[in-house]
Motif scaffolding. Structure first.
Motif, PDB file in Angstrom:
ATOM      1  N   GLN A 123       0.822  -1.212   0.000  1.00 29.99           N
ATOM      2  CA  GLN A 123       0.000   0.000   0.000  1.00 29.99           C
ATOM      3  C   GLN A 123       0.861   1.269   0.000  1.00 29.99           C
ATOM      4  O   GLN A 123       0.499   2.267  -0.619  1.00 29.99           O
ATOM      5  CB  GLN A 123      -0.917   0.028   1.241  1.00 29.99           C
ATOM      6  CG  GLN A 123      -1.601  -1.278   1.586  1.00 29.99           C
ATOM      7  CD  GLN A 123      -2.358  -1.890   0.430  1.00 29.99           C
ATOM      8  OE1 GLN A 123      -3.083  -1.205  -0.285  1.00 29.99           O
ATOM      9  NE2 GLN A 123      -2.191  -3.197   0.231  1.00 29.99           N
ATOM     10  N   THR A 124       2.004   1.243   0.696  1.00 29.12           N
ATOM     11  CA  THR A 124       2.762   2.480   0.936  1.00 29.12           C
ATOM     12  C   THR A 124       4.129   2.528   0.276  1.00 29.12           C
ATOM     13  O   THR A 124       4.711   3.606   0.148  1.00 29.12           O
ATOM     14  CB  THR A 124       2.993   2.665   2.443  1.00 29.12           C
ATOM     15  OG1 THR A 124       3.840   1.596   2.929  1.00 29.12           O
ATOM     16  CG2 THR A 124       1.673   2.656   3.215  1.00 29.12           C
ATOM     17  N   GLU A 125       4.679   1.363  -0.086  1.00 31.90           N
ATOM     18  CA  GLU A 125       6.074   1.209  -0.502  1.00 31.90           C
ATOM     19  C   GLU A 125       7.004   1.440   0.704  1.00 31.90           C
ATOM     20  O   GLU A 125       6.563   1.767   1.791  1.00 31.90           O
ATOM     21  CB  GLU A 125       6.427   2.137  -1.666  1.00 31.90           C
ATOM     22  CG  GLU A 125       5.579   1.901  -2.906  1.00 31.90           C
ATOM     23  CD  GLU A 125       6.021   2.714  -4.101  1.00 31.90           C
ATOM     24  OE1 GLU A 125       6.800   3.675  -3.919  1.00 31.90           O
ATOM     25  OE2 GLU A 125       5.589   2.386  -5.222  1.00 31.90           O
ATOM     26  N   THR A 126       8.284   1.229   0.495  1.00 35.28           N
ATOM     27  CA  THR A 126       9.283   1.470   1.537  1.00 35.28           C
ATOM     28  C   THR A 126       9.903   2.850   1.319  1.00 35.28           C
ATOM     29  O   THR A 126       9.530   3.567   0.404  1.00 35.28           O
ATOM     30  CB  THR A 126      10.382   0.390   1.501  1.00 35.28           C
ATOM     31  OG1 THR A 126      10.940   0.338   0.177  1.00 35.28           O
ATOM     32  CG2 THR A 126       9.817  -0.979   1.864  1.00 35.28           C
ATOM     33  N   ASN A 127      10.863   3.208   2.178  1.00 30.35           N
ATOM     34  CA  ASN A 127      11.509   4.503   1.982  1.00 30.35           C
ATOM     35  C   ASN A 127      13.000   4.451   2.301  1.00 30.35           C
ATOM     36  O   ASN A 127      13.672   3.518   1.862  1.00 30.35           O
ATOM     37  CB  ASN A 127      10.768   5.614   2.746  1.00 30.35           C
ATOM     38  CG  ASN A 127      10.476   5.237   4.185  1.00 30.35           C
ATOM     39  OD1 ASN A 127      11.367   4.902   4.940  1.00 30.35           O
ATOM     40  ND2 ASN A 127       9.199   5.306   4.568  1.00 30.35           N
ATOM     41  N   LEU A 128      13.510   5.388   3.067  1.00 27.65           N
ATOM     42  CA  LEU A 128      14.949   5.622   3.172  1.00 27.65           C
ATOM     43  C   LEU A 128      15.763   4.382   3.522  1.00 27.65           C
ATOM     44  O   LEU A 128      16.758   4.068   2.863  1.00 27.65           O
ATOM     45  CB  LEU A 128      15.210   6.725   4.200  1.00 27.65           C
ATOM     46  CG  LEU A 128      16.676   7.060   4.469  1.00 27.65           C
ATOM     47  CD1 LEU A 128      17.361   7.575   3.206  1.00 27.65           C
ATOM     48  CD2 LEU A 128      16.782   8.078   5.600  1.00 27.65           C
ATOM     49  N   CYS A 129      15.378   3.670   4.556  1.00 22.28           N
ATOM     50  CA  CYS A 129      16.199   2.558   5.037  1.00 22.28           C
ATOM     51  C   CYS A 129      16.379   1.486   3.963  1.00 22.28           C
ATOM     52  O   CYS A 129      17.488   1.002   3.732  1.00 22.28           O
ATOM     53  CB  CYS A 129      15.570   1.961   6.293  1.00 22.28           C
ATOM     54  SG  CYS A 129      16.622   0.750   7.126  1.00 22.28           S
ATOM     55  N   HIS A 130      15.300   1.135   3.293  1.00 21.55           N
ATOM     56  CA  HIS A 130      15.414   0.110   2.249  1.00 21.55           C
ATOM     57  C   HIS A 130      16.181   0.626   1.039  1.00 21.55           C
ATOM     58  O   HIS A 130      16.912  -0.137   0.390  1.00 21.55           O
ATOM     59  CB  HIS A 130      14.028  -0.393   1.840  1.00 21.55           C
ATOM     60  CG  HIS A 130      13.606  -1.609   2.593  1.00 21.55           C
ATOM     61  ND1 HIS A 130      13.288  -1.589   3.927  1.00 21.55           N
ATOM     62  CD2 HIS A 130      13.480  -2.906   2.213  1.00 21.55           C
ATOM     63  CE1 HIS A 130      12.976  -2.805   4.329  1.00 21.55           C
ATOM     64  NE2 HIS A 130      13.086  -3.622   3.298  1.00 21.55           N
ATOM     65  N   ALA A 131      16.018   1.898   0.740  1.00 20.98           N
ATOM     66  CA  ALA A 131      16.770   2.472  -0.385  1.00 20.98           C
ATOM     67  C   ALA A 131      18.274   2.404  -0.115  1.00 20.98           C
ATOM     68  O   ALA A 131      19.066   2.043  -0.998  1.00 20.98           O
ATOM     69  CB  ALA A 131      16.338   3.911  -0.620  1.00 20.98           C
ATOM     70  N   LEU A 132      18.669   2.728   1.105  1.00 17.72           N
ATOM     71  CA  LEU A 132      20.087   2.657   1.466  1.00 17.72           C
ATOM     72  C   LEU A 132      20.590   1.215   1.452  1.00 17.72           C
ATOM     73  O   LEU A 132      21.694   0.931   0.968  1.00 17.72           O
ATOM     74  CB  LEU A 132      20.307   3.279   2.851  1.00 17.72           C
ATOM     75  CG  LEU A 132      20.145   4.796   2.951  1.00 17.72           C
ATOM     76  CD1 LEU A 132      20.234   5.235   4.404  1.00 17.72           C
ATOM     77  CD2 LEU A 132      21.207   5.500   2.114  1.00 17.72           C
ATOM     78  N   ALA A 133      19.782   0.304   1.985  1.00 16.75           N
ATOM     79  CA  ALA A 133      20.192  -1.106   2.033  1.00 16.75           C
ATOM     80  C   ALA A 133      20.367  -1.667   0.628  1.00 16.75           C
ATOM     81  O   ALA A 133      21.294  -2.445   0.362  1.00 16.75           O
ATOM     82  CB  ALA A 133      19.165  -1.922   2.815  1.00 16.75           C
TER      83      ALA A 133
END
Length: 366
Positions: A264-274
């Motif tokens: 519903q929301t997608e992920t954000n900063l933490c997953h992008a960095l990982a």
């Protein structure tokens, strides 16, 4: 003035959470076809008697299986393209994926590739070249997760690595939802404490990012909070009772709920960095998420606008309440981000995750 959260829910995947459902897999798959491409990783099924059991069950059902068991922990576009060719040559009718998020993500792209003339990487944006659209459903896809982390069994996402370009990218499409997801907690009891922790860190991060997303709504918040509650409670007990079916089921549900939430929301900063770090180094994605979570929480609080700061802090406080920590007080002063950093860092450290990046002994990559 009422705050209205708009909810747009899409989850066409049929979800089954049934203890012992592994042996029923061929019967479930048969309604989609009898020529099967079976995708797995290189270790779990092959190093146990599960694969032999499964192949025997497929044989009883008079189904033909073509095995591709070379999916890596960071799956590549070449793995996907090779599996697609195997499926096409053998006129496979259905894709079956048994494994963690890497296997399931790969299977999604294999499913699409089997009904397309394009290569896997064509569906991912590369520099100035736009991604090609996924315009239709691929071959039927039935998945059975063997880890409790990505929630890929119920999401419209796939993440693939291009080894040549040192890129790791995701794609989203409603056509990537599996047809069916079968979750058998018994498959999860043989996971090591280390892998259990790393995959659970991924589910934790997904739910936390969904909860604090600008796209969050009442439905996604409900899923994210329940995922976090089950995750925290189970992680604190699983090392003492690793064969508990109840704890394994709770972790599986936590991962599934986290997948439904980010759908519903997608992920954000933490997953992008990982994902960025994972494109350069062969490090387990969930491990990276756990190592980065506290720093990302601190960054979010430090940089959120003043109007949204109190509500964001309350969401983090709710998560901390699941940790049974009585020391955290409702505070909105300039040091709140430091308190939050401490509690999330301390939580992962006590579970056995070394959050110090020096422990990885990384070297510069050209």
């Amino acid at each position: 003035m009422w705050e209205i959260s708009l909810i747009d829910i899409l989850c066409p995947t049929k979800i089954n959470v049934i203890e012992g459902s592994f042996d029923d897999l061929p019967r479930i798959v048969k309604k989609y076809g009898i020529r099967i491409l079976l995708l797995t990783g290189s270790k779990f099924l092959s190093s146990s008697n599960y694969l032999e059991r499964l192949l025997h069950r497929f044989e009883i059902e008079e189904m033909e299986v073509f095995l591709f068991n070379r999916i890596k922990s960071n799956p590549t576009n070449y793995d996907v393209d090779e599996a697609v060719q195997l499926a096409k040559v053998n006129k496979c009718e259905v894709i079956v994926a048994i494994g963690g998020g890497s296997v399931i993500d790969s299977a999604k792209m294999v499913s699409i590739g089997c009904t397309s003339d394009l290569c896997c990487w064509d569906f991912f944006r590369d520099g100035d070249r736009p991604a090609r659209d996924i315009v239709s459903k691929g071959l039927p896809l039935v998945v059975m997760p063997t880890t409790s982390g990505t929630g890929s069994e119920v999401t419209p996402f796939a993440v693939i690595k291009n080894e040549d370009k040192k890129l790791k990218k995701g794609v989203r499409s409603r056509f990537l939802f599996p047809n069916e997801s079968i979750i058998d907690p018994k498959l999860l009891v043989h996971k090591s404490n280390e892998l259990t922790l790393w995959t659970a860190c991924d589910a934790f991060g997904q739910s936390l990012e969904s909860l604090t997303s600008a796209k969050a709504n009442n439905f996604s918040n409900m899923l994210a909070l329940e995922s976090l509650r089950l995750n925290i409670s189970s992680l604190r007990q699983i090392s003492r009772d690793p064969h508990s079916i109840m704890l394994r089921e709770n972790l599986a549900l936590s991962a599934m709920y986290s997948g439904l939430a980010i759908a519903q929301t997608e992920t954000n900063l933490c997953h992008a960095l990982a994902e960025s770090v994972g494109s350069l180094y062969d490090i387990h994605h969930g491990r990276l998420v756990g190592m980065l979570t506290a720093a990302c929480v601190k960054n979010n609080i430090a940089n959120v606008c003043e109007k949204l700061r109190p509500s964001l802090i309350k969401k983090y406080q709710k998560v901390i309440s699941f940790m049974d920590d009585q020391n955290f007080r409702e505070s909105t002063d300039e040091k709140t981000e430091d308190y939050l950093f401490y509690f999330f860092e301390d939580f992962f450290n006590k579970l056995g995750l070394d959050t110090n990046f020096d422990s990885l002994n990384l070297v510069d990559v050209d």
